[in-house]
Design an enzyme around this catalytic site. Structure first.
Site, short mmCIF file in Angstrom:
data_model
loop_
_atom_site.label_atom_id
_atom_site.label_comp_id
_atom_site.label_asym_id
_atom_site.label_seq_id
_atom_site.Cartn_x
_atom_site.Cartn_y
_atom_site.Cartn_z
N GLY A 123 0.82 -1.20 0.00
CA GLY A 123 0.00 0.00 0.00
C GLY A 123 0.86 1.25 0.00
O GLY A 123 1.95 1.30 -0.57
N SER A 124 0.37 2.28 0.67
CA SER A 124 1.01 3.59 0.58
C SER A 124 2.35 3.69 1.29
O SER A 124 3.06 4.69 1.11
CB SER A 124 0.06 4.66 1.13
OG SER A 124 -1.06 4.81 0.28
N THR A 125 2.74 2.68 2.08
CA THR A 125 4.11 2.72 2.62
C THR A 125 5.12 2.67 1.48
O THR A 125 6.24 3.18 1.63
CB THR A 125 4.37 1.55 3.59
OG1 THR A 125 4.14 0.31 2.92
CG2 THR A 125 3.49 1.65 4.82
N LYS B 43 5.04 4.38 -1.09
CA LYS B 43 5.23 5.73 -1.62
C LYS B 43 6.55 6.33 -1.16
O LYS B 43 7.05 7.27 -1.79
CB LYS B 43 4.06 6.62 -1.22
CG LYS B 43 2.76 6.27 -1.94
CD LYS B 43 1.58 7.05 -1.40
CE LYS B 43 0.29 6.62 -2.09
NZ LYS B 43 -0.90 7.21 -1.46
#
Length: 489
Positions: free
Chosen positions: A218-220, A222
């Site tokens: 997920g957004s980790t 990013k």
């Protein structure tokens, strides 16, 4: 008569040659494989006549030991801390062999490293038997206990690493198992427990979620995409991007929307710094379409797409290259979805790599091997897997991750008086299942002592309402706070 005698003589000579060759084969060429065969009773009796070395934590807590018995298998392996360390120590069993630290350091624990010490000579002279060497882990028992308490009944994992050395301070997965029951000398007792572990299932307690299960990060992820954008030289934290309600994807009629189903900054434009702070999917999807090769290069630098050099078996995390005819996947990959998967250990290394100025430490679980006299027989020096980014980029990413905790999606990880750098993640799974929740961080942001990754499968008790900021960030904060009095930040 003489021809008959000659034939008998030749036959006897051939038999002697056959016996000679067989003895040489058994004693020289096949000796090692025969001795290591699990069905070899003599090998088992020899191993169990040795007082196998202890496994202890960095601060001296005994997590594996051997105690005297009254039967021909002279020692019984015990694990005083039960399931707390099961995923790290593994097991040493008459019936099921060995695994993890017990397997990797089997020779050291048996004292079978090819060096005869004065202590060994004295033990043999006075018939005290052979004693193995002690293996000292990098794990701090206080952080390991904090990880277990933080995770509670949630299925998932917590990993804590010292960024400058790669020493793993805590690594706990739930579910876990108590290795003592596999070490039982009663075969039926061991078999009952083995069968209860559902060993062929991916959800078995024998599977170490921290090292051997990949999840969409997920957004980790990013953090990786941000580093790639800055390293490319094409973007800075002030670079601006469109802020649409939904992003039209090439080669398809589909669109990608933000988690909130709205714009990230009210429409118009959004800068990269703000995009990470509020975790804007459309911004990072645009980056995925524009710099796919750069993102893969940085992911590779962090250790994706290769087996990590860990003391125990681990599964590689994957960020595969996406061909030109599947461009939409590039957008999803940049936000940690699509065909990207990562273990909690890998995401802890992402945090540690940023904390360590761009150099990714080589993770390890063992600090020393100690001989029976208490002397260090072997010490493992810190090492680095390589560089994922420049120190300047790492400093900028640190500032951006600090804003995530100060004012963005990770405020639940705030600690009074301490700057924490972090990133939340809420990873969509298969349709009908609740999202996995993530948080990666390190602290203090200006002088990192510890990097942490938390994964809670399917959002734990939060269910469909789960987010990384609500579920995983508070658990990471517990580990940081447990470490603070230890290191005296």
């Amino acid at each position: 008569m003489q021809p008959q005698i000659r034939r008998v003589g030749i036959g006897i000579m051939l038999l002697f040659v056959a016996v000679f060759l067989q003895l040489n084969y058994v004693q020289i060429f096949a000796a090692k494989s025969i001795a290591s065969n699990g069905a070899n009773q003599r090998r088992l009796l020899r191993e169990y006549s040795i007082k196998r070395g202890d496994i202890i934590t960095l601060n001296g807590v005994q997590v594996a030991r051997s105690v005297k018995t009254n039967n021909e298998y002279k020692y019984l392996r015990q694990y005083p801390q039960g399931e707390l360390y099961g995923q790290i120590t593994g097991y040493y069993s008459r019936w099921y062999g060995s695994d993890r630290i017990e397997r990797t350091y089997n020779d050291e624990l048996l004292g079978d490293v090819g060096v005869l010490s004065m202590q060994d000579i004295q033990d043999r002279l006075f018939d005290r038997g052979t004693r193995g060497e002690t293996v000292r882990l990098t794990i701090d028992s206080r952080l390991q206990e904090a990880a277990q308490q933080a995770l509670g009944d949630n299925r998932g994992a917590i990993v804590a690493i010292e960024p400058s050395t790669g020493e793993i301070r805590a690594m706990y997965s739930n579910p876990s198992f108590d290795p003592s029951q596999l070490a039982a000398q009663d075969s039926k007792e061991a078999e009952r427990f083995w069968n209860s572990l559902d060993v062929t299932s991916r959800t078995s307690p024998l599977v170490n979620i921290a090292t051997s299960r990949g999840y969409p990060p997920g957004s980790t992820f990013k953090v990786v995409t941000t580093a790639a954008a800055l390293e490319s030289g094409r973007y800075t934290p002030e670079s601006t991007f469109p802020d649409p309600l939904e992003l039209e994807l090439p080669q398809t009629d589909e669109t990608l929307t933000n988690f909130s189903k709205s714009t990230c900054a009210g429409g118009g434009e959004i800068d990269l710094f703000t995009a990470l702070t509020v975790s804007c999917d459309t911004t990072y999807a645009i980056l995925g379409l524009k710099i796919p090769d750069e993102i893969k290069d940085v992911a590779d630098g962090f250790g994706f797409n290769t087996r990590l050099p860990l003391d125990i078996a681990s599964e590689p995390s994957n960020y595969p290259a996406v061909p030109d005819n599947k461009e939409p996947l590039r957008a999803y990959s940049a936000i940690g979805q699509g065909n990207v998967n990562a273990t909690p250990l890998q995401m802890a290394l992402v945090a540690a790599g940023v904390a360590n100025g761009g150099d990714v430490p080589s993770p390890h679980l063992v600090r020393d091997v100690i001989d029976p006299t208490g002397k260090i027989a072997r010490h493992f020096e810190p090492d680095a897997m390589g560089s994922a980014m420049s120190s300047a980029t790492a400093q900028t990413v640190t500032e951006m991750m600090t804003a995530v905790v100060d004012e963005g999606t990770g405020t639940a990880a705030q600690i009074e008086g301490i700057k924490v750098a972090g990133k939340t993640g809420t990873a969509q799974t298969v349709e009908g299942q609740n999202p996995h929740t993530w948080f990666i961080c390190f602290a203090p942001a200006d002088n990192p002592k510890i990097a942490v990754a938390v994964l809670v499968e399917n959002g734990g008790s939060f269910g469909s309402e789960a987010t990384g900021g609500a579920v995983a960030a508070p658990l990471a904060k517990q580990i940081l706070e447990a470490d603070r009095p230890i290191d005296k930040w």
